[in-house]
Design a protein around this motif. Structure first.
Motif, mmCIF file in Angstrom:
data_model
loop_
_atom_site.group_PDB
_atom_site.id
_atom_site.type_symbol
_atom_site.label_atom_id
_atom_site.label_comp_id
_atom_site.label_asym_id
_atom_site.label_seq_id
_atom_site.Cartn_x
_atom_site.Cartn_y
_atom_site.Cartn_z
ATOM 1 N N SER A 1 0.796 -1.227 0.000
ATOM 2 C CA SER A 1 0.000 0.000 0.000
ATOM 3 C C SER A 1 0.828 1.276 0.000
ATOM 4 O O SER A 1 0.272 2.358 0.015
ATOM 5 C CB SER A 1 -0.919 0.014 1.221
ATOM 6 O OG SER A 1 -0.152 0.130 2.386
ATOM 7 N N VAL A 2 2.154 1.174 0.031
ATOM 8 C CA VAL A 2 2.957 2.387 0.035
ATOM 9 C C VAL A 2 3.255 2.783 -1.402
ATOM 10 O O VAL A 2 3.866 2.040 -2.156
ATOM 11 C CB VAL A 2 4.272 2.181 0.812
ATOM 12 C CG1 VAL A 2 5.057 3.486 0.848
ATOM 13 C CG2 VAL A 2 3.984 1.700 2.216
ATOM 14 N N SER A 3 2.776 3.962 -1.786
ATOM 15 C CA SER A 3 2.870 4.433 -3.158
ATOM 16 C C SER A 3 4.215 5.109 -3.392
ATOM 17 O O SER A 3 4.671 5.899 -2.574
ATOM 18 C CB SER A 3 1.726 5.418 -3.412
ATOM 19 O OG SER A 3 1.814 5.966 -4.689
ATOM 20 N N ASP A 4 4.865 4.778 -4.498
ATOM 21 C CA ASP A 4 6.163 5.367 -4.806
ATOM 22 C C ASP A 4 6.025 6.310 -5.993
ATOM 23 O O ASP A 4 5.958 5.870 -7.141
ATOM 24 C CB ASP A 4 7.166 4.255 -5.131
ATOM 25 C CG ASP A 4 8.526 4.823 -5.479
ATOM 26 O OD1 ASP A 4 8.852 5.911 -4.958
ATOM 27 O OD2 ASP A 4 9.245 4.207 -6.266
ATOM 28 N N ALA A 5 5.987 7.595 -5.715
ATOM 29 C CA ALA A 5 5.828 8.576 -6.788
ATOM 30 C C ALA A 5 7.087 8.630 -7.637
ATOM 31 O O ALA A 5 8.205 8.496 -7.139
ATOM 32 C CB ALA A 5 5.537 9.950 -6.196
ATOM 33 N N GLY B 1 1.596 11.710 -8.621
ATOM 34 C CA GLY B 1 1.138 10.519 -9.346
ATOM 35 C C GLY B 1 -0.141 9.915 -8.827
ATOM 36 O O GLY B 1 -0.565 8.858 -9.295
ATOM 37 N N VAL B 2 -0.784 10.528 -7.836
ATOM 38 C CA VAL B 2 -2.024 9.994 -7.304
ATOM 39 C C VAL B 2 -3.169 10.938 -7.671
ATOM 40 O O VAL B 2 -3.195 12.094 -7.247
ATOM 41 C CB VAL B 2 -1.954 9.835 -5.768
ATOM 42 C CG1 VAL B 2 -3.271 9.303 -5.229
ATOM 43 C CG2 VAL B 2 -0.815 8.908 -5.398
ATOM 44 N N ALA B 3 -4.124 10.441 -8.480
ATOM 45 C CA ALA B 3 -5.260 11.248 -8.881
ATOM 46 C C ALA B 3 -6.270 11.290 -7.755
ATOM 47 O O ALA B 3 -6.482 10.300 -7.062
ATOM 48 C CB ALA B 3 -5.914 10.658 -10.132
ATOM 49 N N GLY B 4 -6.898 12.440 -7.553
ATOM 50 C CA GLY B 4 -7.897 12.550 -6.484
ATOM 51 C C GLY B 4 -9.215 13.045 -7.018
ATOM 52 O O GLY B 4 -9.259 13.839 -7.958
ATOM 53 N N ARG C 1 -7.722 7.129 -13.473
ATOM 54 C CA ARG C 1 -6.281 7.041 -13.648
ATOM 55 C C ARG C 1 -5.787 8.360 -14.212
ATOM 56 O O ARG C 1 -6.423 8.973 -15.036
ATOM 57 C CB ARG C 1 -5.952 5.913 -14.623
ATOM 58 C CG ARG C 1 -6.265 4.537 -14.075
ATOM 59 C CD ARG C 1 -6.222 3.519 -15.185
ATOM 60 N NE ARG C 1 -4.942 3.552 -15.872
ATOM 61 C CZ ARG C 1 -3.881 2.828 -15.519
ATOM 62 N NH1 ARG C 1 -3.955 2.000 -14.514
ATOM 63 N NH2 ARG C 1 -2.759 2.916 -16.189
ATOM 64 N N ASN C 2 -4.620 8.794 -13.781
ATOM 65 C CA ASN C 2 -4.032 10.028 -14.256
ATOM 66 C C ASN C 2 -3.339 9.782 -15.588
ATOM 67 O O ASN C 2 -2.438 8.968 -15.661
ATOM 68 C CB ASN C 2 -2.990 10.491 -13.231
ATOM 69 C CG ASN C 2 -3.249 11.871 -12.728
ATOM 70 O OD1 ASN C 2 -4.160 12.543 -13.208
ATOM 71 N ND2 ASN C 2 -2.472 12.312 -11.776
#
Lengths: 318, 318, 318
Positions: A29-33, A71-74, B144-145
């Motif tokens: 679950s750890v996102s790596d931008a 890199g994470v869309a919201g 998705r971005n």
């Protein structure tokens, strides 16, 4: 408004850090931008106001805002509302208040992001740090419930704000009887005041926050600034529990449509959590017309390693 | 727009299946839809755009959408935004993109739901399957971005899209130090291209997607179609990792206000997850005026049992 | 609309109660409201409707609403949508319905909050209790999926509503096979009917709800009311599984802009969960013009201790 662009950030170099919760097997679950990613924001503001027969304005505001960073869309999220009653130079806000500290002239930069680049790039130019441990309008969250009064006459503005959170207690899981008084965690209570005076092209401002949370207590801010034709400059000093710092910011207009803002912040830490050393940045804006602005920025933060970042993109008003 | 109607679906017959999480004692959580339920959607679209002095259009779009399906009412949810820059025949989208595959003419049916009935009824007519494992505008989620460019000139349209998710790592729960590089789960990276040409009442289109996820890789689509007075027909072929299939769809206008669309899809599975066999459906629409359309549909899916469903209701534009 | 004010509520005196979940060590989660806090609401309503060539109206409504109560600020939340089809005196609603019980004239007070004060102050004036265990439009949640028909002609209105929730089953966590039929918890099914007749300045209404949940079954309501120049009065009687009660409400207009509403409710409990004893309240409103109303209210609830509360604030329409 909307804004979008590319972000290159050295701080996203290397592997991300562990969090305090372990993942279930096979479900990381750890996102790596990536170092380079899209940064964007889309903000809708719903304003409503009316005027009583006596000439008093009564109104409210709420926002929905979506952001994409690293890199994470919201998706968009609603804010809590702010209500106001205004008459002449006096305005009282209730709910999701602006905050006296946050409203101090000279605290933010004179740019579209009020920081550097597309998304502020960490707001390292703020003399009171970038922890936002003062009351401010929260655009995509519930924020803090507060009350504030703002009075303006001539070049003078006085602003006082107050917010209070409920105390919290631990539950013993029994679903019966009152909680144990000894488990109390006091809700944060903040009182802040800001005074500002502008005369011609010059201004001077001072602000102070008192809090029952030590890290947010005795927060002080002082700034002076002025415009000299196509040049402008602001000097600001901030003191917080974590660090003291001074910021020098200058802006210059180039031709009809271009503006450059450059700043440097020098900080001395009081605690290990505080910022220490020097940060600087530069922001370039070009007005394309129709409310569209090209924005580019570069920042070197207070960090010792991977301190550089660059952004470029478009900001459009609606 | 809004749409609402009744859904009768054999697939809701019998008891629902267990999920992978056990319920706490006395707190059941698996919902058992009736065979007949209300299906509805309410979609708000917020569009904003402006034009620079140089004639470049800059804008953004965000949606809030609520759906009710299988007896479960849903509140509206925001989407992530899409931003665009357009000049002449070229348009570049950033964020919640449309996707090159999803934009291929002939992929969806020419109906109000772009599938069958009120809510698409499973979109079994799509020659590339109904897993939506390609980039598409997500109306009620973060999606998705991505970035895409669309160029149109005369009857020709070229469309290329790219999206990338962050890699994920497992956390060990210590809250210190970087994650273990060996736990990396690569984020999906998709590149897709679509070419289309229309001449008079005919069109031909081809699209292809490359992905680093095997199930979504080497996805191909090809379609030809045309209008012959009150009749129209489209043949489309799709190949995916899970199955290959061919769809034949025809539509006929009856009088001034009625349209019937009928389709049949024949699929050959390549993996156990793929669709196999034949599905078919029919959609009837009657234009009631004022943007209101009566819609009825019937579908027999690829499933061996309980494969039938019927829907009827209203669709209104606003 | 927007509304905001101060709430003083004795029921927030003392320590809060334990919940049925224990807190993780050092992470207390039970919020302790002060006796005096800000109460507010901000409501956006999105309505859309169109008319077919045959004169039938088709439309929909959705809301986003934010509330702050007892010192906890809240962001806005979307509702589920309501769809409608109307022709002449007949209207059919689908989705987030109003409900026949909730639409009975004389159930709510004739005030801006349809209760007392800024936020209704517990709605203790309702003769059928304040559990809201009947269908009603849910402004900030998914509510219940229903269907209702309303027919009005002359002074007569007939209203019938129906809603049904899916059955629930327990999952065994295996992710395979159907759930065990024996773990079924039946979804609630409600049928309600309301009849009302108004003649001149008088009205009479009766409503009844049938449910497969005992606590919500055999709910009945009856009311008569009238206006006599600057005075008005309503007597209502309600019977539920938990308690029976009678409410007497009167309103008087003072001058051009002021209105006072006073009410008293006397309840007899049938079960331990029911209300028992007497509650009363008074609501004062002053029309400030421009859609702004000053509202103040005081309530003494059915509780034996800490039964008093007072509110004052502003309500503005938009």
């Amino acid at each position: 408004y909307g804004r979008f662009g590319l972000d290159w950030n050295q701080a996203n170099d290397g592997l991300p850090n562990n969090t305090d919760e372990a993942d279930a097997a096979g479900e990381p679950s750890v996102s790596d931008a990536e170092e380079t990613s899209i940064t964007s924001r889309f903000r809708l503001t719903f304003d409503a106001s009316t005027e009583t027969d006596g000439g008093v304005t009564v109104g409210g505001r709420i926002r929905a805002q979506a952001e994409s960073r690293d890199g994470v869309a919201g998706v968009a999220n609603w804010s809590a509302p702010q209500f106001h009653v205004a008459y002449g130079g006096l305005r009282v806000n209730v709910g999701n208040i602006w905050g006296a500290i946050d409203s101090a002239p000279g605290l933010y930069l004179n740019t579209t992001s009020v920081g550097t680049g597309i998304d502020g790039m960490g707001f390292n130019s703020l003399a009171i740090g970038n922890g936002f441990n003062w009351d401010t309008f929260t655009s995509a969250g519930n924020g803090r419930n507060g009350v504030e009064a703002i009075y303006s006459v001539g070049g003078f503005t006085g602003h006082i704000s107050y917010s209070k959170q409920n105390d919290l207690y631990e539950s013993d899981g029994t679903d019966t009887g009152p909680v144990a008084a000894a488990t109390r965690v006091e809700g944060e209570e903040r009182t802040a005041v800001m005074l500002s005076y502008s005369f011609g092209d010059y201004f001077v401002t001072g602000a102070y926050q008192d809090s029952n949370v030590v890290a947010n207590d005795e927060l002080g801010f002082f700034a002076v600034g002025g415009d000299f034709g196509q040049f402008g400059a602001t000097v600001s000093y901030g003191t917080t529990d974590a660090s003291d710092s001074i910021t020098l910011a200058g802006d210059v207009e180039l031709g009809a449509a271009s503006t450059i803002v450059a700043w440097v912040n020098s900080a001395d830490q009081n605690t290990a959590a505080g910022r220490d050393g020097t940060a600087f940045g530069i922001n370039y804006e070009y007005d394309l017309g129709g409310g569209v602005t090209f924005v580019a920025g570069a920042v070197s933060s207070h960090a010792d390693d991977n301190e550089n970042s660059v952004q470029a993109g478009l900001h459009f008003s609606f």
